[in-house]
Design an enzyme around this catalytic site. Structure first.
Site, mmCIF file in Angstrom:
data_model
loop_
_atom_site.group_PDB
_atom_site.id
_atom_site.type_symbol
_atom_site.label_atom_id
_atom_site.label_comp_id
_atom_site.label_asym_id
_atom_site.label_seq_id
_atom_site.Cartn_x
_atom_site.Cartn_y
_atom_site.Cartn_z
ATOM 1 N N TYR A 173 0.830 -1.208 0.000
ATOM 2 C CA TYR A 173 0.000 0.000 0.000
ATOM 3 C C TYR A 173 0.861 1.253 0.000
ATOM 4 O O TYR A 173 1.970 1.242 0.512
ATOM 5 C CB TYR A 173 -0.909 0.025 1.228
ATOM 6 C CG TYR A 173 -2.013 -1.001 1.236
ATOM 7 C CD1 TYR A 173 -2.347 -1.732 0.108
ATOM 8 C CD2 TYR A 173 -2.727 -1.263 2.404
ATOM 9 C CE1 TYR A 173 -3.365 -2.670 0.138
ATOM 10 C CE2 TYR A 173 -3.747 -2.199 2.440
ATOM 11 C CZ TYR A 173 -4.053 -2.905 1.307
ATOM 12 O OH TYR A 173 -5.062 -3.839 1.342
ATOM 13 N N LEU B 12 -21.472 0.884 -3.733
ATOM 14 C CA LEU B 12 -22.691 0.687 -2.957
ATOM 15 C C LEU B 12 -23.072 1.913 -2.133
ATOM 16 O O LEU B 12 -24.140 1.944 -1.526
ATOM 17 C CB LEU B 12 -22.547 -0.549 -2.060
ATOM 18 C CG LEU B 12 -22.570 -1.879 -2.815
ATOM 19 C CD1 LEU B 12 -22.073 -3.019 -1.933
ATOM 20 C CD2 LEU B 12 -23.979 -2.176 -3.335
#
Length: 346
Positions: free
Chosen positions: A53, A241
């Site tokens: 990351y 979502l």
């Protein structure tokens, strides 16, 4: 906040885990520290990172996320109160991750190099949960419901587990876990631990959300019978979502806008299912993001749902989802959409 046991460790973690993969790319160090401060103030005690990351992974930024978490831990002096999880890369072609410039493999030397580098960046003497980010064996990951068998050599699971055992014995790692794994993979690690008296895996970090409930098909039974916790990532389907991409919208600083890496949510019945869930939430007077997170976090086989945010407004909305209890009528409507569009975005 009601904390939940991580595997069979006796450690209790918050039902939401703060994912950090935006730190160092979409979020500055100051913004990341502010997120961490707020999350802890709200009772979150669980953080998840990875050696690769921030995302998207690239050599110019690799390791920056762990460095940011490390400066926060050092400045806040709260290491003993935080459960820190991070991950070592699996089989891959990222030649810039290792000093020898070779592809990533879960060999003894590479795992040893990776964990020492993570410890240094995190400014800590130990990692609470060290996870294999994806398998060492050749296989398709991050897409598709079907298993695609690929030929090729890999390090045996018993050998990988023995390497991780040495890290536990050395005190560098407290517990070990898997990520992006199959039922066969999870059970093979459990079998190897029993056969060779090696540390048991305590968790598996797989995607779990309204448009990808594939964990329920086989892995959920392992959670119940073997006590292996699910750490469900992408409860918002990488933001879809939440409804923020509805109607073709491209919010500034969003992952789709910046990197255009979210194709799985735009194929087949994915858009129809996503729009149906967003509309369902709004019809019941709910925030779509909170409904999606509340659903994931409330499943009995989910120990912690991993959230991530690029703004404090998003983070506050996400964490507030823990106060939302979905009624039977909402859950019934969710199940109907799931029947209409089963797992369209694996």
């Amino acid at each position: 906040m009601k904390y939940r046991e991580l595997g069979r460790t006796g450690i209790r973690v918050s039902p939401l885990c703060l994912g950090t993969m935006t730190f160092g790319e979409q979020n500055s160090e100051a913004e990341a520290h502010a997120q961490l401060d707020y999350a802890v103030e709200q009772g979150i005690n669980f953080l998840d990172a990875s050696e690769i990351y921030p995302v998207p992974p690239r050599p110019e930024t690799q390791g920056r996320t762990e460095e940011i978490v490390g400066t926060w831990l050092a400045s806040r002096k709260n290491r003993d109160k935080i459960i820190v999880a991070t991950k070592v890369a699996g089989r891959g072609k990222m030649s810039w991750l290792r000093k020898n410039g070779g592809p990533t493999r879960q060999s003894a030397s590479q795992i040893a190099e990776a964990v020492d580098a993570s410890l240094a960046r995190l400014k800590t003497d130990y990692i609470d949960l060290y996870q294999l980010h994806w398998p060492d064996r050749p296989m398709r990951i991050f897409e598709g419901l079907d298993y695609l068998h690929l030929e090729g050599e890999s390090h045996p699971i018993g050998e990988i587990l023995a390497v991780l055992a040495r890290l536990v014995e050395a005190g560098k790692v407290r517990f070990i876990g898997l990520a992006n794994e199959t039922p066969w993979g999870v059970m093979s690690f459990l079998k190897a631990s029993e056969q060779h008296d090696l540390p048991r895996i305590v968790s598996v970090q797989n995607a779990y959300n309204l448009v990808n409930r594939s964990y329920e098909i086989g892995l959920s039974e392992i959670t119940y019978r073997e006590g292996v916790s699910l750490l469900g990532y992408s409860p918002l389907g990488q933001g879809y979502l939440s409804g923020k991409y509805e109607g073709g919208a491209l919010p500034p600083n969003s992952r789709k806008t910046l990197f255009n890496r979210l194709g799985r949510y735009e194929q087949g019945n994915g858009p129809k299912a996503i729009s149906a869930y967003v509309a369902l939430a709004r019809r019941h007077g709910l925030d779509p993001a909170q409904m999606a997170i509340a659903f994931a976090a409330s499943r009995p086989f989910v120990t912690s749902a991993i959230i991530g945010a690029t703004t404090m407004t998003q983070l506050k909305t996400d964490i507030a989802a823990l106060t939302l209890e979905l009624g039977d009528h909402v859950l019934a409507d969710i199940e109907q959409i799931h029947l209409d569009y089963p797992n369209p975005c694996p």
